[in-house]
Design an enzyme around this catalytic site. Structure first.
Site, mmCIF file in Angstrom:
data_model
loop_
_atom_site.group_PDB
_atom_site.id
_atom_site.type_symbol
_atom_site.label_atom_id
_atom_site.label_comp_id
_atom_site.label_asym_id
_atom_site.label_seq_id
_atom_site.Cartn_x
_atom_site.Cartn_y
_atom_site.Cartn_z
ATOM 1 N N ASP A 59 -4.770 18.039 16.491
ATOM 2 C CA ASP A 59 -4.581 19.609 16.978
ATOM 3 C C ASP A 59 -3.777 20.211 16.378
ATOM 4 O O ASP A 59 -3.796 21.571 15.904
ATOM 5 C CB ASP A 59 -5.667 20.071 18.228
ATOM 6 N N SER A 60 -2.555 19.433 15.699
ATOM 7 C CA SER A 60 -1.468 19.971 15.151
ATOM 8 C C SER A 60 -1.976 20.763 13.525
ATOM 9 O O SER A 60 -0.839 21.232 13.310
ATOM 10 C CB SER A 60 0.199 19.041 14.751
ATOM 11 N N ASP A 98 -8.317 14.413 18.036
ATOM 12 C CA ASP A 98 -7.800 15.264 18.893
ATOM 13 C C ASP A 98 -9.119 16.166 19.080
ATOM 14 O O ASP A 98 -9.512 16.557 18.358
ATOM 15 C CB ASP A 98 -6.323 15.546 18.926
ATOM 16 N N LYS A 128 -8.278 11.736 21.692
ATOM 17 C CA LYS A 128 -7.404 11.756 22.557
ATOM 18 C C LYS A 128 -7.602 13.376 23.208
ATOM 19 O O LYS A 128 -7.665 14.457 21.971
ATOM 20 C CB LYS A 128 -5.721 11.870 21.480
ATOM 21 N N GLU A 130 -5.150 16.158 26.393
ATOM 22 C CA GLU A 130 -4.235 16.614 27.087
ATOM 23 C C GLU A 130 -4.726 16.735 28.215
ATOM 24 O O GLU A 130 -5.622 17.069 29.044
ATOM 25 C CB GLU A 130 -3.603 17.587 26.204
ATOM 26 N N GLU A 197 4.955 13.334 25.102
ATOM 27 C CA GLU A 197 5.679 14.533 24.263
ATOM 28 C C GLU A 197 6.732 14.518 24.035
ATOM 29 O O GLU A 197 7.055 15.245 26.094
ATOM 30 C CB GLU A 197 4.942 14.700 23.538
HETATM 31 O O1 KIV Z 1 -1.414 17.049 17.611
HETATM 32 C C1 KIV Z 1 -0.443 16.798 17.301
HETATM 33 O O2 KIV Z 1 -0.233 15.959 15.817
HETATM 34 C C2 KIV Z 1 -0.500 16.058 18.415
HETATM 35 C C3 KIV Z 1 0.640 14.891 18.188
HETATM 36 C C4 KIV Z 1 2.177 15.418 18.142
HETATM 37 C C5 KIV Z 1 1.213 13.785 19.921
HETATM 38 O O3 KIV Z 1 -0.804 15.803 19.537
#
Ligand code: KIV
Length: 308
Positions: A59-60, A98, A128, A130, A197
């Site tokens: 989600d970056s 994510d 993924k 958090e 992280e």
């Molecule tokens: O969103 C993302 O790119 C991430 C990475 C920093 C692991 O969660």
């Protein structure tokens, strides 16, 4: 034996799709795991050609592609759209989608449904999310539905306001202990792997040693079982800010600026396109066209005049 194979030659090993089990086997045999983020088809294709083990559609996306200040505005639909493009590009890497902010925090039912969309609609192999112990129940249910889950501890960008900014985590004994506890809980809840992280290197090494599942570090030192970077950071494509832990392997922003400005110069100078970049028709067809135009066609003449 195939006809092209000499008697001494072993059959070329067929390249296999990376699976969750393979990622776990890599930890067992101490083979470092490579993971990168991707958000589009061409990048995913090239990453697959470079044999990257895991591609994360992070989600970056919100910050490095969509231009937001944080990851919070990213929606499920944004993620699905970009995951689909990545899935069309990569056929070998393990693909992890994510889960964006509020797609798994509201209720477990919603979390399972949204996690399922990553596999059912977007071609991902795992998701993924958090958070620590507060996510254990949600993770259990998602795993129960047959969806592999990668956890994410330490600096969790979706909690940026709670954390007071994008700052390293686990630097005192108490928060370090809590992080280790959370890691063990996430493993017990069924995570197949864990992103760590921006935490101290020695804490990341300790967590990696205590866990049976592989850890993937970003800003967490060399003691993790694998590493991940945000690809536009690694490529030198995202210049707004660069975290201390990023290593730039290229300077694409500079190369792109140079290419764009050279293109502009050539367009203005009429030196692009030249014959090499132009499609032509045969002389025969051209003469035939001229002859047809010569047979006075009023609409052509009027139009021609109007242009002048
Ligand atoms: O969103 C993302 O790119 C991430 C990475 C920093 C692991 O969660």
């Amino acid at each position: 034996m195939s006809v092209n194979q000499s008697p001494t030659q072993a059959p070329a090993e067929e390249r296999k799709k990376v699976s969750v089990r393979l990622i776990q086997a890599m930890k067992a045999r101490r083979e470092p795991i490579s993971m990168l983020t991707a958000y589009d088809y061409p990048t995913a294709l090239i990453m697959d050609q470079a044999s990257i083990d895991i591609i994360l559609v992070g989600d970056s996306l919100g910050m490095v592609v969509l231009g937001y200040d944080s990851t919070l505005p990213v929606t499920m639909d944004d993620m699905i759209h970009h995951c689909k493009a990545v899935a069309r590009g990569a056929q070998y890497a393990l693909l992890v989608g994510d889960m964006p902010f509020l797609s798994y925090q509201v209720s477990t039912t919603e979390a399972v449904r949204n996690a399922g969309r990553f596999l059912q609609e977007a071609g991902m192999n795992a998701i993924k999310l958090e958070g620590g112990s507060e996510r254990a129940e949600t993770i259990r249910e998602i795993v129960h539905a047959g969806i592999p889950v990668m956890g994410h501890l330490g600096l969790t960008p979706q909690s940026v306001h709670k954390l007071g900014g994008f700052r390293p985590q686990g630097r005192d004994a108490e928060t370090a202990f809590k992080l280790l506890e959370d890691a063990l809980i996430l493993q017990e809840a069924g995570c197949f792997s864990l992103v760590l992280e921006s935490i101290p290197g020695r804490l990341a090494r300790l967590v990696s040693e205590r866990l049976a599942i592989p850890t993937i570090g970003i800003g967490a030192g060399a003691g993790c079982d694998g590493q991940v970077l945000v690809t536009p950071d690694l490529l030198g494509l995202f210049e707004r800010f660069t975290p201390k832990f990023v290593k730039r392997y290229a300077s694409l922003a500079g190369e792109m600026r140079q290419a764009f400005s050279q293109y502009k110069t050539e367009v203005k100078a009429n030196t692009f396109p030249n014959a090499e970049h132009t499609v032509e028709m045969s002389d025969e067809e051209w003469h035939s066209l001229e002859q047809r135009l010569g047979k006075t066609n009023p609409s052509f003449i009027v139009h021609d005049e109007a242009v002048r």
